[in-house]
Scaffold this motif. Structure first.
Motif, PDB file in Angstrom:
ATOM      1  N   LYS A  63       0.620  -1.181  -0.155  1.00 29.97           N
ATOM      2  CA  LYS A  63      -0.308   0.048   0.059  1.00 29.97           C
ATOM      3  C   LYS A  63       0.928   1.392   0.214  1.00 29.97           C
ATOM      4  CE  LYS A  63      -4.257  -1.951   0.569  1.00 29.97           C
ATOM      5  NZ  LYS A  63      -4.845  -2.169  -0.030  1.00 29.97           N
ATOM      6  N   GLY A  64       2.112   1.188   0.118  1.00 32.16           N
ATOM      7  CA  GLY A  64       3.289   2.564  -0.678  1.00 32.16           C
ATOM      8  C   GLY A  64       2.716   2.823   1.102  1.00 32.16           C
ATOM      9  N   HIS A  65       3.089   4.584   1.004  1.00 38.37           N
ATOM     10  CA  HIS A  65       3.168   5.282   1.866  1.00 38.37           C
ATOM     11  C   HIS A  65       2.224   5.224   3.160  1.00 38.37           C
ATOM     12  CE1 HIS A  65       5.416   7.085   5.262  1.00 38.37           C
ATOM     13  NE2 HIS A  65       4.662   8.572   5.096  1.00 38.37           N
ATOM     14  N   ILE A  66       0.948   5.055   2.441  1.00 38.57           N
ATOM     15  CA  ILE A  66      -0.562   4.789   3.278  1.00 38.57           C
ATOM     16  C   ILE A  66      -1.292   5.994   3.007  1.00 38.57           C
ATOM     17  CG2 ILE A  66      -2.129   3.736   4.762  1.00 38.57           C
ATOM     18  CD1 ILE A  66       0.450   2.099   5.495  1.00 38.57           C
ATOM     19  N   ASN A  67      -0.803   7.205   2.074  1.00 35.44           N
ATOM     20  CA  ASN A  67      -1.089   7.909   1.663  1.00 35.44           C
ATOM     21  C   ASN A  67      -2.311   7.852   0.733  1.00 35.44           C
ATOM     22  OD1 ASN A  67       1.171   7.441   0.202  1.00 35.44           O
ATOM     23  ND2 ASN A  67       1.661   8.994   0.669  1.00 35.44           N
ATOM     24  N   ALA A  68      -2.305   9.384   0.208  1.00 31.26           N
ATOM     25  CA  ALA A  68      -2.977  10.344  -0.842  1.00 31.26           C
ATOM     26  C   ALA A  68      -2.507   9.913  -2.088  1.00 31.26           C
ATOM     27  CB  ALA A  68      -2.797  11.959  -0.713  1.00 31.26           C
ATOM     28  N   VAL A  69      -0.893   9.064  -2.373  1.00 32.31           N
ATOM     29  CA  VAL A  69      -0.164   8.962  -3.479  1.00 32.31           C
ATOM     30  C   VAL A  69      -1.336   6.801  -3.912  1.00 32.31           C
ATOM     31  CG1 VAL A  69       1.534   7.819  -5.247  1.00 32.31           C
ATOM     32  CG2 VAL A  69       1.375  10.113  -3.417  1.00 32.31           C
ATOM     33  N   SER A  70      -0.887   6.653  -2.361  1.00 36.65           N
ATOM     34  CA  SER A  70      -1.323   5.085  -2.555  1.00 36.65           C
ATOM     35  C   SER A  70      -3.131   5.049  -3.003  1.00 36.65           C
ATOM     36  CB  SER A  70      -1.310   4.704  -0.873  1.00 36.65           C
ATOM     37  OG  SER A  70       0.235   4.205  -0.180  1.00 36.65           O
ATOM     38  N   LYS A  71      -4.396   5.937  -2.687  1.00 30.85           N
ATOM     39  CA  LYS A  71      -5.422   6.241  -3.551  1.00 30.85           C
ATOM     40  C   LYS A  71      -6.214   5.419  -3.067  1.00 30.85           C
ATOM     41  CE  LYS A  71      -3.697   6.623  -8.279  1.00 30.85           C
ATOM     42  NZ  LYS A  71      -3.418   8.359  -8.131  1.00 30.85           N
ATOM     43  N   LEU A  72      -6.143   5.826  -1.208  1.00 35.52           N
ATOM     44  CA  LEU A  72      -6.530   4.972  -0.890  1.00 35.52           C
ATOM     45  C   LEU A  72      -8.605   5.631  -0.312  1.00 35.52           C
ATOM     46  CD1 LEU A  72      -4.349   3.791   2.235  1.00 35.52           C
ATOM     47  CD2 LEU A  72      -5.009   2.466   0.459  1.00 35.52           C
ATOM     48  N   GLN A  73      -9.077   7.135  -1.044  1.00 36.39           N
ATOM     49  CA  GLN A  73     -10.043   7.749  -0.659  1.00 36.39           C
ATOM     50  C   GLN A  73     -10.471   7.556   0.510  1.00 36.39           C
ATOM     51  OE1 GLN A  73      -9.202   5.304  -2.931  1.00 36.39           O
ATOM     52  NE2 GLN A  73      -9.101   6.500  -4.704  1.00 36.39           N
ATOM     53  N   ASP A  74     -11.393   7.533   0.996  1.00 32.97           N
ATOM     54  CA  ASP A  74     -12.154   7.622   3.030  1.00 32.97           C
ATOM     55  C   ASP A  74     -11.150   6.145   3.325  1.00 32.97           C
ATOM     56  OD1 ASP A  74     -13.753   5.811   1.588  1.00 32.97           O
ATOM     57  OD2 ASP A  74     -15.169   7.417   3.078  1.00 32.97           O
ATOM     58  N   TRP A  75      -9.940   5.242   3.507  1.00 32.85           N
ATOM     59  CA  TRP A  75      -9.784   3.883   4.048  1.00 32.85           C
ATOM     60  C   TRP A  75     -10.761   3.416   4.460  1.00 32.85           C
ATOM     61  CZ3 TRP A  75      -5.163   4.642   7.567  1.00 32.85           C
ATOM     62  CH2 TRP A  75      -4.550   2.994   7.398  1.00 32.85           C
ATOM     63  N   PRO A  76     -11.384   2.637   4.235  1.00 26.42           N
ATOM     64  CA  PRO A  76     -12.453   2.490   4.964  1.00 26.42           C
ATOM     65  C   PRO A  76     -12.204   1.399   6.333  1.00 26.42           C
ATOM     66  CG  PRO A  76     -13.318   1.902   2.471  1.00 26.42           C
ATOM     67  CD  PRO A  76     -11.652   2.728   2.874  1.00 26.42           C
ATOM     68  N   GLU A  77     -10.910   0.328   5.046  1.00 21.81           N
ATOM     69  CA  GLU A  77     -10.208  -0.778   6.294  1.00 21.81           C
ATOM     70  C   GLU A  77      -9.334  -0.308   7.461  1.00 21.81           C
ATOM     71  OE1 GLU A  77      -6.824  -4.321   5.622  1.00 21.81           O
ATOM     72  OE2 GLU A  77      -7.106  -2.140   3.926  1.00 21.81           O
ATOM     73  N   GLY A  78      -9.169   1.309   7.087  1.00 19.80           N
ATOM     74  CA  GLY A  78      -8.552   2.311   8.243  1.00 19.80           C
ATOM     75  C   GLY A  78      -9.500   2.600   8.973  1.00 19.80           C
ATOM     76  N   LYS A  79     -10.898   2.987   9.322  1.00 20.87           N
ATOM     77  CA  LYS A  79     -11.429   3.215   9.405  1.00 20.87           C
ATOM     78  C   LYS A  79     -11.578   1.730  10.521  1.00 20.87           C
ATOM     79  CE  LYS A  79     -14.227   6.451   7.038  1.00 20.87           C
ATOM     80  NZ  LYS A  79     -15.779   6.660   6.067  1.00 20.87           N
ATOM     81  N   ASP A  80     -12.061   0.788  10.081  1.00 25.63           N
ATOM     82  CA  ASP A  80     -12.782  -0.442  10.437  1.00 25.63           C
ATOM     83  C   ASP A  80     -10.950  -0.611  12.153  1.00 25.63           C
ATOM     84  OD1 ASP A  80     -14.175  -1.347   9.198  1.00 25.63           O
ATOM     85  OD2 ASP A  80     -13.246  -2.485   8.328  1.00 25.63           O
ATOM     86  N   ILE A  81      -9.902  -0.413  11.579  1.00 27.64           N
ATOM     87  CA  ILE A  81      -9.170  -0.517  12.665  1.00 27.64           C
ATOM     88  C   ILE A  81      -9.027   1.011  13.279  1.00 27.64           C
ATOM     89  CG2 ILE A  81      -6.457  -0.479  12.723  1.00 27.64           C
ATOM     90  CD1 ILE A  81      -6.167  -1.748  10.125  1.00 27.64           C
ATOM     91  N   LEU A  82      -9.725   1.802  12.927  1.00 32.13           N
ATOM     92  CA  LEU A  82      -9.055   2.219  13.844  1.00 32.13           C
ATOM     93  C   LEU A  82     -10.567   3.176  15.147  1.00 32.13           C
ATOM     94  CD1 LEU A  82      -8.891   5.391  14.956  1.00 32.13           C
ATOM     95  CD2 LEU A  82     -10.165   6.879  14.015  1.00 32.13           C
ATOM     96  N   LYS A  83     -11.396   1.925  15.080  1.00 33.52           N
ATOM     97  CA  LYS A  83     -12.775   1.480  15.815  1.00 33.52           C
ATOM     98  C   LYS A  83     -12.198   0.369  16.683  1.00 33.52           C
ATOM     99  CE  LYS A  83     -15.779   1.649  11.842  1.00 33.52           C
ATOM    100  NZ  LYS A  83     -17.724   1.466  11.154  1.00 33.52           N
TER     101      LYS A  83
END
Length: 185
Positions: A154-174
């Motif tokens: 996923k690269g640097h997990i930033n905008a260049v990674s094109k994750l948009q609103d990164w649903p997987e990240g939201k699940d981790i945050l929960k």
């Protein structure tokens, strides 16, 4: 009392296409951001003191949501300060300021603090991040007492990674939010 989230961007801040910014825009009642005076020439003392300034004013349970050099800022803050309001930290793509030749202009971020964090934390890393190897990210997680999640390529997990609103990240945050958490959309 609802959990709030404080984003801690890294070098250059997080632009409009970065998941941190998208989360802030989507849920401004829950997300706020640390603003640094100089995003392009980071200074550890300045960044840590700004983080402390904001944390010292908290009045509700808060999870830190850090990216890149923001993660290193959080661990330096935790080595110097504490707060009963910080209940966790999501540390995404921590930048290896000690080993990365790309970060040779950052001032004072080395040596990185390897003290265990006094709150629950999750380190999320990528196998092809140019700012830290997956092995080094795993080392960070172990040293800080953090759970470790390998996202794959996923690269640097930033905008260049094109994750948009990164649903997987939201699940981790929960996973970091307490029972008073209202919910992330």
């Amino acid at each position: 009392m609802s959990t709030r989230f404080l984003t801690v961007p890294g070098l250059a801040g997080s632009g409009p296409q970065h998941w941190q910014t998208i989360w802030e825009v989507q849920q401004p009642d829950f997300f706020s951001r640390i603003e640094q005076d100089n995003w392009d020439w980071p200074n550890r003392e300045d960044w840590v003191e700004r983080l402390q300034e904001i944390i010292s004013k908290l009045t509700s349970p808060t999870v830190l949501v850090a990216h890149s050099l923001g993660c290193i800022t959080v661990v330096h803050w935790a080595a110097k300060y504490s707060s009963p309001w910080i209940e966790g930290a999501l540390l995404v793509a921590p930048a290896d300021a000690e080993l990365s030749k790309r970060l040779n202009f950052v001032e004072g971020f080395v040596p990185i603090s390897f003290l265990p964090l006094p709150f629950k934390s999750i380190v999320v890393a990528s196998t092809n991040d140019i700012y830290a190897s997956i092995k080094r990210s795993q080392f960070f997680a172990n040293a800080w007492g953090s759970e470790f999640i390998n996202l794959g390529k996923k690269g640097h997990i930033n905008a260049v990674s094109k994750l948009q609103d990164w649903p997987e990240g939201k699940d981790i945050l929960k996973q970091l939010a307490n029972s008073g958490f209202v919910g992330i959309k």
